[in-house]
Design an enzyme around this catalytic site. Structure first.
Site, PDB file in Angstrom:
ATOM      1  CE  LYS A  10       1.497   1.497   3.665  1.00 28.39           C
ATOM      2  NZ  LYS A  10       2.269   1.433   4.685  1.00 28.39           N
ATOM      3  CB  SER A 138       7.426 -10.382  -0.499  1.00 28.83           C
ATOM      4  OG  SER A 138       6.776  -9.128  -0.462  1.00 28.83           O
ATOM      5  CB  SER A 144      10.753   0.045   1.879  1.00 23.98           C
ATOM      6  OG  SER A 144      11.943  -0.674   1.913  1.00 23.98           O
ATOM      7  N   GLY A 145       8.106   1.051   3.978  1.00 24.54           N
ATOM      8  CA  GLY A 145       6.935   1.941   3.968  1.00 24.54           C
ATOM      9  C   GLY A 145       5.827   1.515   3.039  1.00 24.54           C
ATOM     10  CB  SER A 148       6.898  -5.569   3.479  1.00 27.12           C
ATOM     11  OG  SER A 148       7.560  -5.288   4.701  1.00 27.12           O
ATOM     12  CB  SER A 149       4.765  -5.712   8.465  1.00 30.13           C
ATOM     13  OG  SER A 149       4.089  -4.476   8.526  1.00 30.13           O
ATOM     14  CD  GLU A 193       0.948  -4.607  10.073  1.00 23.05           C
ATOM     15  OE1 GLU A 193       2.073  -5.144   9.950  1.00 23.05           O
ATOM     16  OE2 GLU A 193       0.739  -3.429   9.774  1.00 23.05           O
ATOM     17  CG  ASP A 204       0.177  -0.065   7.073  1.00 24.25           C
ATOM     18  OD1 ASP A 204      -0.390   1.002   6.780  1.00 24.25           O
ATOM     19  OD2 ASP A 204       1.378  -0.136   7.398  1.00 24.25           O
TER      20      ASP A 204
HETATM   21  N1  LIG Z   1       7.621 -11.668   3.327  1.00 21.74           N
HETATM   22  C1  LIG Z   1       7.993 -11.541   4.605  1.00 21.74           C
HETATM   23  N2  LIG Z   1       8.482 -12.613   5.285  1.00 21.74           N
HETATM   24  C2  LIG Z   1       8.870 -12.502   6.577  1.00 21.74           C
HETATM   25  N3  LIG Z   1       8.823 -11.352   7.285  1.00 21.74           N
HETATM   26  C3  LIG Z   1       8.347 -10.270   6.661  1.00 21.74           C
HETATM   27  C4  LIG Z   1       7.898 -10.296   5.301  1.00 21.74           C
HETATM   28  N4  LIG Z   1       7.486  -9.060   4.972  1.00 21.74           N
HETATM   29  C5  LIG Z   1       7.653  -8.301   6.070  1.00 21.74           C
HETATM   30  N5  LIG Z   1       8.171  -9.007   7.076  1.00 21.74           N
HETATM   31  C6  LIG Z   1       8.472  -8.536   8.441  1.00 21.74           C
HETATM   32  O1  LIG Z   1       8.034  -7.194   8.539  1.00 21.74           O
HETATM   33  C7  LIG Z   1       9.136  -6.331   8.880  1.00 21.74           C
HETATM   34  C8  LIG Z   1       8.983  -5.011   8.163  1.00 21.74           C
HETATM   35  O2  LIG Z   1       7.836  -4.385   8.655  1.00 21.74           O
HETATM   36  P1  LIG Z   1       7.758  -2.845   8.910  1.00 21.74           P
HETATM   37  O3  LIG Z   1       6.400  -2.605   9.409  1.00 21.74           O
HETATM   38  O4  LIG Z   1       8.905  -2.380   9.732  1.00 21.74           O
HETATM   39  O5  LIG Z   1       7.947  -2.221   7.444  1.00 21.74           O
HETATM   40  P2  LIG Z   1       6.901  -2.172   6.249  1.00 21.74           P
HETATM   41  O6  LIG Z   1       5.665  -2.893   6.637  1.00 21.74           O
HETATM   42  O7  LIG Z   1       7.579  -2.624   5.020  1.00 21.74           O
HETATM   43  O8  LIG Z   1       6.627  -0.599   6.115  1.00 21.74           O
HETATM   44  P3  LIG Z   1       5.384   0.252   6.717  1.00 21.74           P
HETATM   45  O9  LIG Z   1       4.952  -0.415   7.968  1.00 21.74           O
HETATM   46  O10 LIG Z   1       5.965   1.618   6.981  1.00 21.74           O
HETATM   47  O11 LIG Z   1       4.401   0.270   5.628  1.00 21.74           O
HETATM   48  C9  LIG Z   1      10.359  -7.087   8.448  1.00 21.74           C
HETATM   49  O12 LIG Z   1      11.458  -6.672   9.222  1.00 21.74           O
HETATM   50  C10 LIG Z   1       9.963  -8.532   8.725  1.00 21.74           C
HETATM   51  O13 LIG Z   1      10.150  -8.867  10.081  1.00 21.74           O
HETATM   52  C1  LIG Z   2       3.261   4.773  10.625  1.00 27.29           C
HETATM   53  C2  LIG Z   2       1.901   4.123  10.415  1.00 27.29           C
HETATM   54  O1  LIG Z   2       0.909   5.148  10.570  1.00 27.29           O
HETATM   55  C3  LIG Z   2       1.740   3.613   8.987  1.00 27.29           C
HETATM   56  C4  LIG Z   2       2.770   2.613   8.557  1.00 27.29           C
HETATM   57  O2  LIG Z   2       2.503   2.239   7.216  1.00 27.29           O
HETATM   58  C5  LIG Z   2       1.709   3.048  11.437  1.00 27.29           C
HETATM   59  C6  LIG Z   2       0.269   2.562  11.542  1.00 27.29           C
HETATM   60  O3  LIG Z   2      -0.669   3.272  11.173  1.00 27.29           O
HETATM   61  O4  LIG Z   2       0.081   1.455  12.066  1.00 27.29           O
HETATM   62 MG   LIG Z   3       4.601  -2.410   8.378  1.00 26.46          MG
END
Ligand SMILES: Nc1ncnc2c1ncn2[C@@H]1O[C@H](COP(=O)(O)OP(=O)(O)OP(=O)(O)O)[C@@H](O)[C@H]1O
Ligand SMILES: C[C@@](O)(CCO)CC(=O)[O-]
Ligand SMILES: [Mg+2]
Length: 378
Positions: A10, A138, A144-145, A148-149, A193, A204
């Site tokens: 997203k 994935s 990276s924002g 992915s989580s 999450e 998210d």
């Molecule tokens: N395909 C995957 N397999 C295993 N772990 C994952 C996977 N994708 C995400 N993760 C977990 O989620 C963590 C990243 O989540 P984080 O919320 O910090 O960043 P994001 O979701 O990419 O960005 P944001 O939350 O800002 O949108 C990774 O460090 C890992 O632990």
């Molecule tokens: C930083 C944040 O607002 C968005 C992360 O994609 C955290 C959240 O809403 O859970």
């Molecule tokens: Mg995340």
């Protein structure tokens, strides 16, 4: 038996961080997916006493005997609770962390621990102690924002729930879940999450589950229908960061300066509401005028994110580069590095700005906005 699911990443157009504190935010799905395949072995198969996790895109594999998982994760009446999502207690999380540690993750991949813990939690709660091989692949950059989580939590839960649905029509390609299962999926994904983010708002996982574009405030979801073209350039600074730490940093700042931060969160709330209204508006305001308003709102949102302490020198560098090309940008997701959105008004030619960003070591891509949410396939 094999079950597949996928869930999108997203972008947050406005309102990240403030949404954790009750403000409105606007988010949209992008067409980059996390895919999960569940394979259940036959009773007679060799590996029918193990749970194996393969992370295809980073070529890693983890495997536990079911006996070891049963021994480590305390079993109580809430252990198998497919229909009633529950939170992972601190005690259970500690036991799960031991199972993850035993896999001896390479030091440089230690950031994966929370994702693997979430996997073990969701798997054992929804499926129980059953053998399987789970393959995850994935297209999203990790941490990276781009959510992915959330995409991991949503795709994994979708596959787990789909494995026990009675209506399994094979070979029909991707299909969506019905509203009841979608709601259940979203609640489980939110619990996942929580393990990764600490205190997520739920935006998210919700946009990954439902897809399209949404306005989100304190768990309330409004699906948005865009009435204008909306093109964004996504630039990845490649600066790694962790959403949990950034969210916690903003909460600490809010605890130190409650009045100031409340004003900041209120301002973000107004920005998101105005943005949603512009995107949906059917009046005869020209697209150019709407784009000018969105530009200003993005600029103000970025300023407020900076005042929350979640910008980064790499984000500022991208913003400065795009400004030279008369384009406006803001961070998306948790900030601290990660990805930046640049609005591409109608007729913008991106080649020059992309070249300049890439020559500074950033990675640029355009993704289609507002597509599918979670889907399953048998
Ligand atoms: N395909 C995957 N397999 C295993 N772990 C994952 C996977 N994708 C995400 N993760 C977990 O989620 C963590 C990243 O989540 P984080 O919320 O910090 O960043 P994001 O979701 O990419 O960005 P944001 O939350 O800002 O949108 C990774 O460090 C890992 O632990
Ligand atoms: C930083 C944040 O607002 C968005 C992360 O994609 C955290 C959240 O809403 O859970
Ligand atoms: Mg995340």
């Amino acid at each position: 038996m094999e079950v597949k699911a996928r869930a999108p990443g997203k972008i947050i157009l406005a309102g990240e961080h403030a949404v954790v504190h009750g403000s409105t935010a606007v988010a949209a799905a992008v067409d980059l997916y996390t895919y999960v395949t569940l394979r259940f072995p036959l009773q007679s198969a060799e590996n029918n006493d193990r749970l194996t996790l393969q992370l295809k895109d980073i070529s890693l594999e983890f495997s536990w005997s079911l006996a070891r998982i049963k021994e480590a994760i305390p079993y109580d009446s809430t252990t198998l609770c497919r229909s009633t999502p529950t939170s992972c207690s601190q005690e259970t999380l500690k036991s799960i962390a031991v199972l993850v540690e035993e896999q001896n993750l390479p030091k440089e991949k230690i950031w994966l621990s929370s994702g693997i813990s979430t996997f073990l939690w969701l798997y054992t709660r929804i499926i129980g102690f059953n053998p399987a091989t789970v393959v995850i692949n994935s297209e999203l950059p990790y941490g990276s924002g781009l959510g992915s989580s959330a995409a991991l939590c949503v795709a994994l839960t979708a596959a787990l729930l789909a494995s026990s649905l009675s209506d399994k029509t094979r070979g029909n390609g991707w299909s969506s879940l019905d509203e009841t299962n979608l709601e259940l999926l979203n609640k489980w994904a939110f619990e996942g999450e929580k393990i990764i983010h600490g205190k997520p708002s739920g935006i998210d996982n919700t946009v990954s589950a439902y897809g399209n574009m949404i306005k989100f405030c304190s768990g309330e979801i409004t699906r948005l229908q865009s009435n204008m073209p909306l093109r964004m350039l996504i630039t990845n600074t490649r600066v790694g960061r962790n959403t949990k730490a950034l969210v916690s940093g903003v909460s600490q700042r809010a605890a130190r300066h409650p009045d100031v931060m409340n004003s900041v969160f209120n301002a973000v709330d107004s920005i998101s509401k105005e943005l949603a209204a512009i995107i949906q508006s059917k009046d005869d305001t020209s697209v150019t005028e709407k784009e000018e308003s969105i530009k200003e709102l993005m600029e103000m949102n970025q300023g407020l994110l900076q005042s929350m302490g979640v910008s980064h020198s790499s984000i500022e560098a991208v913003i400065q580069t795009t400004v030279k090309h008369k384009l406006v940008s803001k961070l998306t997701g948790a900030g601290g590095g990660g990805c930046i959105l640049t609005l591409l008004p109608t007729g913008t030619v991106v080649d020059k700005v992309v070249k300049e960003l890439e020559s500074s070591g950033f990675q640029c891509f355009t993704a289609s906005i507002g597509g599918n949410g979670a889907q399953i396939s048998y």
